[in-house]
Design a protein around this motif. Sequence first.
Motif, PDB file in Angstrom:
ATOM      1  N   LEU A 102       0.871  -1.182   0.000  1.00  0.00           N
ATOM      2  CA  LEU A 102       0.000   0.000   0.000  1.00  0.00           C
ATOM      3  C   LEU A 102       0.908   1.232   0.000  1.00  0.00           C
ATOM      4  O   LEU A 102       1.821   1.329   0.820  1.00  0.00           O
ATOM      5  N   THR A 103       0.676   2.133  -0.950  1.00  0.00           N
ATOM      6  CA  THR A 103       1.499   3.343  -1.011  1.00  0.00           C
ATOM      7  C   THR A 103       0.614   4.566  -0.884  1.00  0.00           C
ATOM      8  O   THR A 103      -0.376   4.702  -1.610  1.00  0.00           O
ATOM      9  N   LEU A 104       0.947   5.424   0.054  1.00  0.00           N
ATOM     10  CA  LEU A 104       0.137   6.615   0.318  1.00  0.00           C
ATOM     11  C   LEU A 104       0.910   7.886  -0.030  1.00  0.00           C
ATOM     12  O   LEU A 104       2.041   8.081   0.442  1.00  0.00           O
ATOM     13  N   TYR A 105       0.286   8.732  -0.850  1.00  0.00           N
ATOM     14  CA  TYR A 105       0.901  10.013  -1.202  1.00  0.00           C
ATOM     15  C   TYR A 105       0.573  10.970  -0.066  1.00  0.00           C
ATOM     16  O   TYR A 105      -0.574  11.402   0.092  1.00  0.00           O
ATOM     17  N   ILE A 128       3.149  -5.020   9.753  1.00  0.00           N
ATOM     18  CA  ILE A 128       3.339  -4.165   8.573  1.00  0.00           C
ATOM     19  C   ILE A 128       4.712  -3.489   8.611  1.00  0.00           C
ATOM     20  O   ILE A 128       5.122  -2.919   9.622  1.00  0.00           O
ATOM     21  N   LYS A 129       5.368  -3.572   7.464  1.00  0.00           N
ATOM     22  CA  LYS A 129       6.696  -2.967   7.316  1.00  0.00           C
ATOM     23  C   LYS A 129       6.539  -1.560   6.741  1.00  0.00           C
ATOM     24  O   LYS A 129       5.835  -1.376   5.744  1.00  0.00           O
ATOM     25  N   LEU A 130       7.195  -0.588   7.378  1.00  0.00           N
ATOM     26  CA  LEU A 130       7.102   0.794   6.889  1.00  0.00           C
ATOM     27  C   LEU A 130       8.259   1.091   5.942  1.00  0.00           C
ATOM     28  O   LEU A 130       9.392   0.662   6.161  1.00  0.00           O
ATOM     29  N   ASN A 131       7.931   1.837   4.888  1.00  0.00           N
ATOM     30  CA  ASN A 131       8.916   2.221   3.890  1.00  0.00           C
ATOM     31  C   ASN A 131       8.608   3.678   3.517  1.00  0.00           C
ATOM     32  O   ASN A 131       7.488   4.139   3.724  1.00  0.00           O
ATOM     33  N   ALA A 132       9.578   4.396   3.010  1.00  0.00           N
ATOM     34  CA  ALA A 132       9.316   5.776   2.587  1.00  0.00           C
ATOM     35  C   ALA A 132      10.043   6.058   1.292  1.00  0.00           C
ATOM     36  O   ALA A 132      11.162   5.583   1.083  1.00  0.00           O
ATOM     37  N   MET A 139       2.502  -6.908   5.142  1.00  0.00           N
ATOM     38  CA  MET A 139       2.257  -5.878   4.125  1.00  0.00           C
ATOM     39  C   MET A 139       3.360  -4.827   4.205  1.00  0.00           C
ATOM     40  O   MET A 139       3.932  -4.625   5.267  1.00  0.00           O
ATOM     41  N   THR A 140       3.654  -4.200   3.063  1.00  0.00           N
ATOM     42  CA  THR A 140       4.593  -3.071   3.067  1.00  0.00           C
ATOM     43  C   THR A 140       3.812  -1.788   2.852  1.00  0.00           C
ATOM     44  O   THR A 140       3.106  -1.636   1.851  1.00  0.00           O
ATOM     45  N   LEU A 141       3.929  -0.880   3.804  1.00  0.00           N
ATOM     46  CA  LEU A 141       3.281   0.427   3.697  1.00  0.00           C
ATOM     47  C   LEU A 141       4.337   1.449   3.307  1.00  0.00           C
ATOM     48  O   LEU A 141       5.306   1.657   4.041  1.00  0.00           O
ATOM     49  N   THR A 142       4.161   2.057   2.143  1.00  0.00           N
ATOM     50  CA  THR A 142       5.127   3.060   1.692  1.00  0.00           C
ATOM     51  C   THR A 142       4.509   4.448   1.773  1.00  0.00           C
ATOM     52  O   THR A 142       3.414   4.675   1.253  1.00  0.00           O
ATOM     53  N   LEU A 143       5.197   5.350   2.445  1.00  0.00           N
ATOM     54  CA  LEU A 143       4.745   6.744   2.485  1.00  0.00           C
ATOM     55  C   LEU A 143       5.547   7.536   1.469  1.00  0.00           C
ATOM     56  O   LEU A 143       6.778   7.493   1.479  1.00  0.00           O
ATOM     57  N   ALA A 144       4.860   8.232   0.582  1.00  0.00           N
ATOM     58  CA  ALA A 144       5.537   9.113  -0.364  1.00  0.00           C
ATOM     59  C   ALA A 144       5.605  10.495   0.277  1.00  0.00           C
ATOM     60  O   ALA A 144       4.579  11.141   0.502  1.00  0.00           O
ATOM     61  N   LEU A 145       6.824  10.903   0.594  1.00  0.00           N
ATOM     62  CA  LEU A 145       7.038  12.150   1.335  1.00  0.00           C
ATOM     63  C   LEU A 145       8.051  13.015   0.611  1.00  0.00           C
ATOM     64  O   LEU A 145       9.148  12.535   0.309  1.00  0.00           O
ATOM     65  N   SER A 146       7.685  14.248   0.366  1.00  0.00           N
ATOM     66  CA  SER A 146       8.530  15.114  -0.453  1.00  0.00           C
ATOM     67  C   SER A 146       8.854  14.364  -1.741  1.00  0.00           C
ATOM     68  O   SER A 146       9.987  14.317  -2.200  1.00  0.00           O
ATOM     69  N   TYR A 147       7.829  13.734  -2.277  1.00  0.00           N
ATOM     70  CA  TYR A 147       7.966  12.910  -3.470  1.00  0.00           C
ATOM     71  C   TYR A 147       7.315  13.594  -4.668  1.00  0.00           C
ATOM     72  O   TYR A 147       6.262  14.224  -4.537  1.00  0.00           O
TER      73      TYR A 147
END
Length: 250
Positions: A61-64, A101-105, A133-141
């Motif tokens: 799951l990737t969140l902008y 859940i694994k956090l990624n950025a 699950m891998t949770l990716t946060l898009a930050l300053s992306y």
Amino acid sequence: MQELKEKIDKKNLPSHIAIIMDGNGRWAKKKGLMRVFGHESGVKSVREAVEGAAEIGIKYLTLYAFSTENWNRPQYEVNALMKLLVKTINKETKTLMDNDIKLNAIGDLQSLPKDCFDELHEAIAKTSNNKHMTLTLALSYSSRWEIVKAVKEIAEKAEKGLLKSNDITEDIFTSHLVTANIPDPELLIRTSGEHRISNFLMWQLSYAELYFTKKLWPEFNRNDLFEAIYDYQQRERRFGMTSEQLENVK
Ligand code: IPE
Ligand code: IPE
Ligand code: MG
């Protein structure tokens, strides 16, 4: 609510869902509140989306959460968003651990305030062995930032003689993106009724199914996520082929 979840075909889930979480400001304005309250209220929708995705078996799951262009907002709003980010990551690490859940950025993380960068890396390290699950946060992306970065890296390799222009393939290019270890999203959701990509994952979304809802982000809950997944499952993904060809493969 239960019904919709039951209708979803667990064997045909998108492995990766990306979400443009939009409409916090308008939600607050509608209620006569400051924009910042909209962002605060959006945190519970983040929890809904994360838990809902994990519950149904989505792998990525990737969140902008913050775009390169969002730096151009009024300074007080940027500050409030950064503060909220630190607070939320700190508070929600437990939710991530509880749900495996694994956090990624992804993004220009160096440009984040130091407390934000540190908190983020602490949570990433803490959750690094989680597998569900891998949770990716898009930050300053932003996608253009990412693509230019990839091109620079490839050019540097070419300058050093490590790579010839003829060696550059789609796979080589993809391996230089910040999403190198993540499959492309099959489904993109954007809330708030806007129909645009806003510089998000432009390469990776090439064949994604796009789903737009008028709901503002603070109104979004796990049932809305299930609705988007169900809608996705009713579509025919042709990848340039014809329906008849796809029938023959089945
Ligand atoms: C999304 O909500 C959150 C971020 C972009 C950080 P907005 O703040 O864009 O809300 P609207 O679009 O102004 O309603
Ligand atoms: C996109 O939303 C970025 C995030 C959700 C973080 P924006 O609200 O910044 O996008 P525009 O400006 O309406 O395109
Ligand atoms: Mg917006």
